[in-house]
Design a protein around this motif. Structure first.
Motif, mmCIF file in Angstrom:
data_model
loop_
_atom_site.group_PDB
_atom_site.id
_atom_site.type_symbol
_atom_site.label_atom_id
_atom_site.label_comp_id
_atom_site.label_asym_id
_atom_site.label_seq_id
_atom_site.Cartn_x
_atom_site.Cartn_y
_atom_site.Cartn_z
ATOM 1 N N ALA A 33 41.600 -10.186 -27.833
ATOM 2 C CA ALA A 33 40.759 -10.079 -26.634
ATOM 3 C C ALA A 33 40.365 -8.627 -26.389
ATOM 4 O O ALA A 33 39.206 -8.334 -26.037
ATOM 5 N N GLU A 34 41.304 -7.707 -26.558
ATOM 6 C CA GLU A 34 41.000 -6.269 -26.389
ATOM 7 C C GLU A 34 39.967 -5.816 -27.422
ATOM 8 O O GLU A 34 39.067 -5.038 -27.099
ATOM 9 N N ARG A 77 36.184 -4.389 -26.826
ATOM 10 C CA ARG A 77 35.775 -3.091 -27.371
ATOM 11 C C ARG A 77 34.472 -3.188 -28.146
ATOM 12 O O ARG A 77 33.652 -2.288 -28.123
ATOM 13 N N VAL A 78 34.277 -4.306 -28.832
ATOM 14 C CA VAL A 78 33.096 -4.483 -29.672
ATOM 15 C C VAL A 78 31.838 -4.779 -28.854
ATOM 16 O O VAL A 78 30.733 -4.452 -29.269
ATOM 17 N N LYS A 79 32.009 -5.336 -27.664
ATOM 18 C CA LYS A 79 30.843 -5.690 -26.834
ATOM 19 C C LYS A 79 29.895 -4.571 -26.672
ATOM 20 O O LYS A 79 30.074 -3.449 -26.550
ATOM 21 N N ILE A 123 43.015 0.444 -31.011
ATOM 22 C CA ILE A 123 41.695 -0.154 -30.799
ATOM 23 C C ILE A 123 40.758 0.828 -30.113
ATOM 24 O O ILE A 123 39.581 0.928 -30.449
ATOM 25 N N GLY A 124 41.276 1.573 -29.172
ATOM 26 C CA GLY A 124 40.454 2.536 -28.457
ATOM 27 C C GLY A 124 40.073 3.750 -29.268
ATOM 28 O O GLY A 124 39.113 4.451 -28.937
ATOM 29 N N ASN A 138 38.185 -6.219 -38.231
ATOM 30 C CA ASN A 138 39.587 -6.673 -38.215
ATOM 31 C C ASN A 138 39.857 -7.787 -37.207
ATOM 32 O O ASN A 138 41.007 -8.226 -37.092
ATOM 33 N N ILE A 139 38.866 -8.247 -36.489
ATOM 34 C CA ILE A 139 39.091 -9.255 -35.443
ATOM 35 C C ILE A 139 39.651 -10.554 -36.012
ATOM 36 O O ILE A 139 40.579 -11.130 -35.444
ATOM 37 N N ASP A 140 39.110 -11.014 -37.135
ATOM 38 C CA ASP A 140 39.593 -12.280 -37.701
ATOM 39 C C ASP A 140 41.068 -12.199 -38.106
ATOM 40 O O ASP A 140 41.847 -13.101 -37.802
#
Length: 118
Positions: free
Chosen positions: A111-112, A116-118, A87-88, A98-100
């Protein structure tokens, strides 16, 4: 006579120096990366990728482990440390795409990813 000996020795040398197939090297590389992700061994994954001079972002789109991308594969195998590492390293757009799919397998990695997307 000398020409045939020279020809035979050149033939023997070229036969012994056959290059390894690039496809085989890539399959072996992909297999090792998938194994490290499945084992949740972030340190060995990082060390191996650094030694091979490859980056997660460069292989993320094309590499599949059991038909899934690296992030989903990590979530399915409950590989939280490896998943956080991935993710990082990939772009935020790919994380958000890919969150869904990620939410179906791992709440922690979801949650991670949202962080990251915020």
């Amino acid at each position: 006579m000398n020409k045939t000996i020279l020809a035979l020795s050149l033939l023997a040398v070229t036969a012994s120096i056959t290059p390894t197939s690039k496809a085989f090297a890539n399959e072996n590389m992909a297999q090792r990366i998938c194994e490290y992700v499945a084992a949740n061994d972030k340190n060995r994954l990082r060390t191996y990728m650094r030694a091979q001079k490859i980056k997660v972002r460069s292989i993320f789109d094309n590499m599949k482990c059991n038909g899934d991308n690296l992030l989903i594969f990590a979530a399915k195998n409950n590989a939280l440390a490896a998943g956080e590492f991935i993710i990082g390293k990939i772009p935020a757009k790919k994380v958000s795409a890919n969150i869904d799919a990620l939410s179906a397998h791992s709440a922690h990695l979801t949650a991670e990813a949202k962080e990251r997307v915020k």
